[in-house]
Design a protein around this motif. Structure first.
Motif, short mmCIF file in Angstrom:
data_model
loop_
_atom_site.label_atom_id
_atom_site.label_comp_id
_atom_site.label_asym_id
_atom_site.label_seq_id
_atom_site.Cartn_x
_atom_site.Cartn_y
_atom_site.Cartn_z
N MET A 96 0.82 -1.21 0.00
CA MET A 96 0.00 0.00 0.00
C MET A 96 0.85 1.26 0.00
O MET A 96 0.52 2.25 -0.65
CB MET A 96 -0.95 -0.02 1.20
N GLU A 97 1.96 1.21 0.71
CA GLU A 97 2.87 2.36 0.70
C GLU A 97 3.42 2.59 -0.70
O GLU A 97 3.50 3.72 -1.18
CB GLU A 97 4.01 2.12 1.70
N GLU A 98 3.77 1.49 -1.37
CA GLU A 98 4.30 1.60 -2.74
C GLU A 98 3.24 2.09 -3.71
O GLU A 98 3.53 2.80 -4.67
CB GLU A 98 4.84 0.25 -3.20
N ALA A 99 1.98 1.73 -3.44
CA ALA A 99 0.87 2.13 -4.33
C ALA A 99 0.35 3.53 -4.02
O ALA A 99 -0.52 4.04 -4.74
CB ALA A 99 -0.26 1.12 -4.21
N GLY A 100 0.87 4.15 -2.98
CA GLY A 100 0.40 5.48 -2.61
C GLY A 100 -0.97 5.45 -1.96
O GLY A 100 -1.77 6.38 -2.11
N ILE A 101 -1.24 4.38 -1.21
CA ILE A 101 -2.54 4.19 -0.55
C ILE A 101 -2.41 4.51 0.93
O ILE A 101 -1.40 4.16 1.57
CB ILE A 101 -3.00 2.72 -0.74
N TYR A 102 -3.44 5.15 1.46
CA TYR A 102 -3.46 5.50 2.89
C TYR A 102 -4.33 4.50 3.64
O TYR A 102 -5.53 4.42 3.42
CB TYR A 102 -3.99 6.92 3.08
N LEU A 103 -3.71 3.72 4.53
CA LEU A 103 -4.43 2.72 5.32
C LEU A 103 -5.07 3.41 6.52
O LEU A 103 -4.38 3.96 7.38
CB LEU A 103 -3.46 1.63 5.78
N LEU A 104 -6.40 3.37 6.55
CA LEU A 104 -7.14 4.11 7.58
C LEU A 104 -7.40 3.29 8.84
O LEU A 104 -7.29 3.81 9.95
CB LEU A 104 -8.50 4.55 7.01
N ASP A 105 -7.77 2.03 8.68
CA ASP A 105 -8.15 1.24 9.83
C ASP A 105 -8.00 -0.25 9.53
O ASP A 105 -7.98 -0.66 8.37
CB ASP A 105 -9.60 1.53 10.24
N ILE A 106 -7.90 -1.04 10.60
CA ILE A 106 -7.72 -2.49 10.48
C ILE A 106 -8.65 -3.17 11.48
O ILE A 106 -8.66 -2.81 12.67
CB ILE A 106 -6.26 -2.90 10.78
N PHE A 107 -9.43 -4.14 11.01
CA PHE A 107 -10.32 -4.89 11.88
C PHE A 107 -10.03 -6.39 11.78
O PHE A 107 -9.43 -6.85 10.81
CB PHE A 107 -11.79 -4.62 11.53
N GLY A 108 -10.52 -7.15 12.79
CA GLY A 108 -10.19 -8.55 12.87
C GLY A 108 -11.35 -9.51 12.69
O GLY A 108 -11.16 -10.73 12.69
N ASP A 109 -12.58 -8.96 12.53
CA ASP A 109 -13.72 -9.84 12.26
C ASP A 109 -14.86 -9.01 11.67
O ASP A 109 -14.75 -7.80 11.50
CB ASP A 109 -14.18 -10.61 13.51
N TYR A 110 -15.98 -9.69 11.35
CA TYR A 110 -17.07 -9.03 10.66
C TYR A 110 -17.90 -8.13 11.58
O TYR A 110 -18.77 -7.40 11.11
CB TYR A 110 -17.97 -10.08 9.98
N LYS A 111 -17.63 -8.18 12.88
CA LYS A 111 -18.26 -7.24 13.81
C LYS A 111 -17.39 -6.00 13.99
O LYS A 111 -17.68 -5.14 14.80
CB LYS A 111 -18.50 -7.93 15.16
N LEU A 112 -16.30 -5.95 13.23
CA LEU A 112 -15.34 -4.84 13.22
C LEU A 112 -14.66 -4.67 14.59
O LEU A 112 -14.45 -3.56 15.07
CB LEU A 112 -16.00 -3.53 12.78
#
Length: 254
Positions: free
Chosen positions: A222-238
């Protein structure tokens, strides 16, 4: 179905097709995974669209939509949805649900779209399939370039650490009278699933092969693609992502 798939020595590598273009386009793929939980999928879409606070009638792309279960529900929530998938058979079936604000098209995820979307969803580990690792970066760039200025993208991937830790080496799943013999293993930075079964006098063999991408791998791409990672979740309940415990790796970016 190709002749190679009908022989007792079926091997995807002997055809010009990739494993995903051949396997996903067969009815057996959908038979094997028919027990997928629609309620869980709908809960995920509810939680995700609420979190993203998408505008009314937002343009949403379901990338690698299969037969369209997520796309159909997103449309029911009021969004203008396009479902895209490489499988012509899946798109043909999904298209039965088309309406003025729900359409389906055959598309390779490595290619960007002419139209821009307010949200792009890539769900249920539909990433990391390519033989060439550069294609994963190409796909991320295509997603980025297909978003509107204020658009969001979501990749719902497996949590590789948890999957490897809990990998079941061998099992037999019987679905619709077909015994699917499954063998799972890790090799060369990929997670493999060998699938063998017999139906109507024919023996079949397919291989699923997914790049064992970790959070760090995605962050690097994502860094190479110029993408900004906003958040990370671990399941479908976020819920918060935990490296060893979470079932999923859900990435929100723009």
């Amino acid at each position: 179905m190709s002749a190679a798939q009908k022989t007792t020595t079926t091997n995807q590598d002997q055809t010009n097709e990739t494993w995903f273009s051949s396997w996903f386009d067969t009815p057996y793929y959908h038979i094997l995974y028919k027990e997928r939980n629609d309620k869980e999928a709908q809960l995920f879409m509810d939680n995700l669209t609420h979190y993203l606070n998408l505008p009314e009638k937002a343009k949403v792309l379901d990338l690698c939509c299969g037969k369209g279960r997520h796309a159909i529900y997103l449309n029911q929530l009021g969004f203008d949805v396009i479902g895209a998938d490489l499988s012509e058979n899946s798109i043909a079936e999904a298209s039965n649900y088309s309406n003025e604000t729900l359409h389906f098209k055959v598309h390779d995820m490595r290619e960007e779209f002419e139209e821009k979307y307010d949200a792009i969803f890539n769900l249920f580990t539909s990433f990391g399939y390519f033989e060439n690792d550069d294609d994963n970066l190409t796909t991320l760039k295509a997603i980025k370039n297909s978003l509107t200025e204020y658009g969001f993208a979501v990749i719902d991937f497996m949590n590789v650490n948890q999957v490897i830790e809990t990998l079941v080496p061998e099992e037999v799943k019987t679905v619709d009278g077909i015994d699917f013999h499954l063998k799972r293993y890790v090799a060369d930075g990929h997670i493999f699933k060998e699938i063998d079964f017999e139906d109507q006098g024919h023996k079949y063999h397919f291989t699923e092969k997914v790049k064992a991408l970790t959070l760090q791998d995605f962050e690097t791409m994502m860094e190479e693609a110029g993408i900004y990672l906003l958040d990370i979740f671990g399941d479908y309940k976020l819920k918060k992502f935990h490296k060893t415990e979470s079932e999923r790796l859900i990435l929100i970016f723009k």
